[in-house]
Enzyme design. Sequence first.
Site, PDB file in Angstrom:
ATOM      1  N   LYS A 173     -11.245 -29.876 160.143  1.00  0.00           N
ATOM      2  CA  LYS A 173     -11.882 -29.966 158.826  1.00  0.00           C
ATOM      3  C   LYS A 173     -11.694 -28.627 158.129  1.00  0.00           C
ATOM      4  O   LYS A 173     -12.411 -27.667 158.367  1.00  0.00           O
ATOM      5  CB  LYS A 173     -13.387 -30.263 158.937  1.00  0.00           C
ATOM      6  N   GLY A 204     -13.629 -32.703 153.890  1.00  0.00           N
ATOM      7  CA  GLY A 204     -15.037 -32.985 153.611  1.00  0.00           C
ATOM      8  C   GLY A 204     -15.833 -31.709 153.557  1.00  0.00           C
ATOM      9  O   GLY A 204     -15.293 -30.615 153.752  1.00  0.00           O
ATOM     10  N   GLY A 206     -19.267 -29.241 154.626  1.00  0.00           N
ATOM     11  CA  GLY A 206     -19.884 -28.826 155.884  1.00  0.00           C
ATOM     12  C   GLY A 206     -21.101 -29.647 156.236  1.00  0.00           C
ATOM     13  O   GLY A 206     -21.337 -29.964 157.407  1.00  0.00           O
ATOM     14  N   VAL A 209     -19.303 -33.797 157.064  1.00  0.00           N
ATOM     15  CA  VAL A 209     -18.265 -33.879 158.114  1.00  0.00           C
ATOM     16  C   VAL A 209     -18.471 -32.770 159.159  1.00  0.00           C
ATOM     17  O   VAL A 209     -18.471 -33.024 160.375  1.00  0.00           O
ATOM     18  CB  VAL A 209     -16.848 -33.811 157.490  1.00  0.00           C
ATOM     19  N   GLY A 210     -18.670 -31.540 158.690  1.00  0.00           N
ATOM     20  CA  GLY A 210     -18.839 -30.412 159.616  1.00  0.00           C
ATOM     21  C   GLY A 210     -20.034 -30.622 160.518  1.00  0.00           C
ATOM     22  O   GLY A 210     -19.963 -30.450 161.744  1.00  0.00           O
ATOM     23  N   GLU A 248     -16.363 -17.437 164.860  1.00  0.00           N
ATOM     24  CA  GLU A 248     -15.696 -16.272 164.246  1.00  0.00           C
ATOM     25  C   GLU A 248     -16.354 -16.105 162.885  1.00  0.00           C
ATOM     26  O   GLU A 248     -16.094 -16.887 161.967  1.00  0.00           O
ATOM     27  CB  GLU A 248     -14.199 -16.534 164.062  1.00  0.00           C
ATOM     28  N   CYS A 281     -12.565 -10.907 156.417  1.00  0.00           N
ATOM     29  CA  CYS A 281     -13.773 -10.763 157.241  1.00  0.00           C
ATOM     30  C   CYS A 281     -13.878  -9.380 157.860  1.00  0.00           C
ATOM     31  O   CYS A 281     -14.964  -8.867 158.072  1.00  0.00           O
ATOM     32  CB  CYS A 281     -13.785 -11.829 158.316  1.00  0.00           C
ATOM     33  N   GLU A 381     -22.570  -8.829 153.421  1.00  0.00           N
ATOM     34  CA  GLU A 381     -21.135  -9.064 153.272  1.00  0.00           C
ATOM     35  C   GLU A 381     -20.880  -9.482 151.821  1.00  0.00           C
ATOM     36  O   GLU A 381     -21.359 -10.537 151.386  1.00  0.00           O
ATOM     37  CB  GLU A 381     -20.683 -10.165 154.237  1.00  0.00           C
TER      38      GLU A 381
HETATM   39  P1  NAD Z   1     -18.558 -21.118 155.086  1.00  0.00           P
HETATM   40  O1  NAD Z   1     -19.363 -20.855 156.313  1.00  0.00           O
HETATM   41  O2  NAD Z   1     -19.275 -21.427 153.839  1.00  0.00           O
HETATM   42  O3  NAD Z   1     -17.569 -22.334 155.345  1.00  0.00           O
HETATM   43  C1  NAD Z   1     -16.624 -22.326 156.398  1.00  0.00           C
HETATM   44  C2  NAD Z   1     -16.350 -23.748 156.841  1.00  0.00           C
HETATM   45  O4  NAD Z   1     -17.543 -24.276 157.412  1.00  0.00           O
HETATM   46  C3  NAD Z   1     -15.984 -24.699 155.707  1.00  0.00           C
HETATM   47  O5  NAD Z   1     -15.023 -25.599 156.176  1.00  0.00           O
HETATM   48  C4  NAD Z   1     -17.310 -25.397 155.409  1.00  0.00           C
HETATM   49  O6  NAD Z   1     -17.150 -26.652 154.825  1.00  0.00           O
HETATM   50  C5  NAD Z   1     -17.903 -25.491 156.800  1.00  0.00           C
HETATM   51  N1  NAD Z   1     -19.359 -25.586 156.873  1.00  0.00           N
HETATM   52  C6  NAD Z   1     -20.280 -25.074 156.022  1.00  0.00           C
HETATM   53  N2  NAD Z   1     -21.520 -25.378 156.439  1.00  0.00           N
HETATM   54  C7  NAD Z   1     -21.394 -26.079 157.600  1.00  0.00           C
HETATM   55  C8  NAD Z   1     -22.301 -26.685 158.512  1.00  0.00           C
HETATM   56  N3  NAD Z   1     -23.633 -26.632 158.331  1.00  0.00           N
HETATM   57  N4  NAD Z   1     -21.803 -27.320 159.598  1.00  0.00           N
HETATM   58  C9  NAD Z   1     -20.479 -27.377 159.825  1.00  0.00           C
HETATM   59  N5  NAD Z   1     -19.554 -26.851 158.972  1.00  0.00           N
HETATM   60  C10 NAD Z   1     -20.012 -26.193 157.888  1.00  0.00           C
HETATM   61  O7  NAD Z   1     -17.585 -19.858 154.939  1.00  0.00           O
HETATM   62  P2  NAD Z   1     -16.492 -19.611 153.810  1.00  0.00           P
HETATM   63  O8  NAD Z   1     -17.190 -19.187 152.573  1.00  0.00           O
HETATM   64  O9  NAD Z   1     -15.550 -20.758 153.761  1.00  0.00           O
HETATM   65  O10 NAD Z   1     -15.672 -18.383 154.449  1.00  0.00           O
HETATM   66  C11 NAD Z   1     -16.010 -17.065 154.303  1.00  0.00           C
HETATM   67  C12 NAD Z   1     -16.702 -16.549 155.547  1.00  0.00           C
HETATM   68  O11 NAD Z   1     -15.838 -16.697 156.683  1.00  0.00           O
HETATM   69  C13 NAD Z   1     -17.015 -15.071 155.469  1.00  0.00           C
HETATM   70  O12 NAD Z   1     -18.301 -14.848 155.955  1.00  0.00           O
HETATM   71  C14 NAD Z   1     -15.965 -14.443 156.386  1.00  0.00           C
HETATM   72  O13 NAD Z   1     -16.330 -13.192 156.914  1.00  0.00           O
HETATM   73  C15 NAD Z   1     -15.822 -15.488 157.427  1.00  0.00           C
HETATM   74  N6  NAD Z   1     -14.553 -15.345 158.150  1.00  0.00           N
HETATM   75  C16 NAD Z   1     -14.573 -14.895 159.432  1.00  0.00           C
HETATM   76  C17 NAD Z   1     -13.383 -14.716 160.124  1.00  0.00           C
HETATM   77  C18 NAD Z   1     -13.367 -14.237 161.551  1.00  0.00           C
HETATM   78  O14 NAD Z   1     -12.344 -14.378 162.208  1.00  0.00           O
HETATM   79  N7  NAD Z   1     -14.442 -13.674 162.061  1.00  0.00           N
HETATM   80  C19 NAD Z   1     -12.165 -14.998 159.494  1.00  0.00           C
HETATM   81  C20 NAD Z   1     -12.193 -15.459 158.179  1.00  0.00           C
HETATM   82  C21 NAD Z   1     -13.394 -15.639 157.516  1.00  0.00           C
END
Ligand code: NAD
Length: 477
Positions: A173, A204, A206, A209-210, A248, A281, A381
């Site tokens: 996803k 989808g 989060g 689907v997540g 991550e 990140c 962040e």
């Molecule tokens: P996000 O957490 O909003 O979303 C990431 C993914 O999770 C999306 O696909 C989203 O639809 C899904 N999601 C959201 N809520 C969920 C839930 N309750 N259950 C399951 N899935 C859910 O993050 P973002 O805004 O897409 O990405 C930015 C973040 O990602 C930043 O905090 C960044 O630091 C982090 N990041 C970390 C790494 C790493 O390797 N540590 C790498 C890249 C990005």
Amino acid sequence: MIEKKNFYINGKWVSPSKPNDFEVIDPSTEEPFAIISLGSIEDTDIAISAAKKAFETWRETSKEKRLALLEKFDQIYNRRWDEMVKAQSTEMGAPLDYASETHTKMGADISKNIIKIIKDFNFEHQFDPKSNNHIRYEPIGVCGLITPWNFPMNQIVLKVIPALAAGCTMILKPSEIAPISGILFAEMIHEAGFPPGVFNLVNGNGEVVGNHISGHPDIDMVSFTGSTRAGKLIQKNAADTIKKVTLELGGKGGNIVFADSYPNAVRDGVRNIMSNSGQSCDAPTRMLVQKPIYERAVKEAVDEANLIKVDVASKKGDHIGPVISKIQYDKIINLIESGIKEGATLAAGGPELPNGLNKGYFIKPTIFTDVTNDMRIAKEEIFGPVLSIIPFETEEEAINIVNDTSYGLGNYLQTEDKEKAHRVAKKLRSGTVYINGNGTDSGTPFGGYKQSGNGREGGFWGLQEFLEVKTITGWNK
Ligand code: NAD
């Protein structure tokens, strides 16, 4: 307008169980450029049961068969390179050259690296030459892979390729706000000829689907990259089924610039945080500068920030693009305003749009000086092109400031004193420490301490996350 409404399930492109159109916005123009569907619980269930069925045969395939398919995928990825560049550039605002040389290249490098690793990896071996105990690495099972938008292909390849190599089946996803590269990736997997059900894609959000993936009893492992906020929800939702969860998450990297650092250290630090419009990140978002060089460092940092051009992603060149979305834009502007209110000095950039840009989620490369580690801009962040500069006096003080955060992903240090570099690197609590502007090689482990996560991706360590290890006794008797 691109229409990509179907999901890839059981080797076919299938319509969603109920229509739920979602517009994908180009952050350079604020205009929709594609329509996808957001999946439902039913769509997710269909994909999970396809992956569960496929696992029974895929888990038994030989390493050689999996390798041949991965090599085919690698060729297709390289052949369709320009499509991948365009998809990522438009969906998340990475300028074309950066989308090619960094975003798309990262995917290619990771895939090549995993192929190399499994060529040399023994999935089973004798525990000891004198023992009758046998060790076997087996695929963990059906995996739910949930990825963010900031390096879309990097995150997808880091999960899907080792999971396939390990013999797992999966549901991917991708981020709903940057989903086009993930759909293109699924087309490549299909073209490579992986058996039906091994890889499935459901787009989808989060919450639906997540969330369904992380709580589902037939999912054996969730590999998640994204915010610490969502990581916590996933961990909690997965608890009842005791599935493995690798996370991550976010970061708030420190970059210690000692007085004896190499001449370009400050300018390189500024370029590093601003690249990808600050949406990395492990970005070095807090620059700690030792007092004897503080004034010079501030001048250099401001000069460098003012040299960085900001423009639309569809142009070639070394500029930075917009940030991903209106939500992110508003969050970053709010944090810039908080820095001003909390008394930091705004030395470059600021909350106004960059000159000549009246549309799009563009933010000027922004620098705050005289920041203290208790301000919001030093703690949260920001995920935008905003650097906080913090003065320090002693090595011990700098280490304490860097470690005084709930995150622990990537930290940086600059000094020409090798002994000091090694000493400090060992004390910084993060998954990666970058000394004197050196980057990591593809295949080294990447991941976080503390609330930056609990897993490792990349190379052997990334592959290992998708494997169970079994001891069989009496093997030779
Ligand atoms: P996000 O957490 O909003 O979303 C990431 C993914 O999770 C999306 O696909 C989203 O639809 C899904 N999601 C959201 N809520 C969920 C839930 N309750 N259950 C399951 N899935 C859910 O993050 P973002 O805004 O897409 O990405 C930015 C973040 O990602 C930043 O905090 C960044 O630091 C982090 N990041 C970390 C790494 C790493 O390797 N540590 C790498 C890249 C990005």
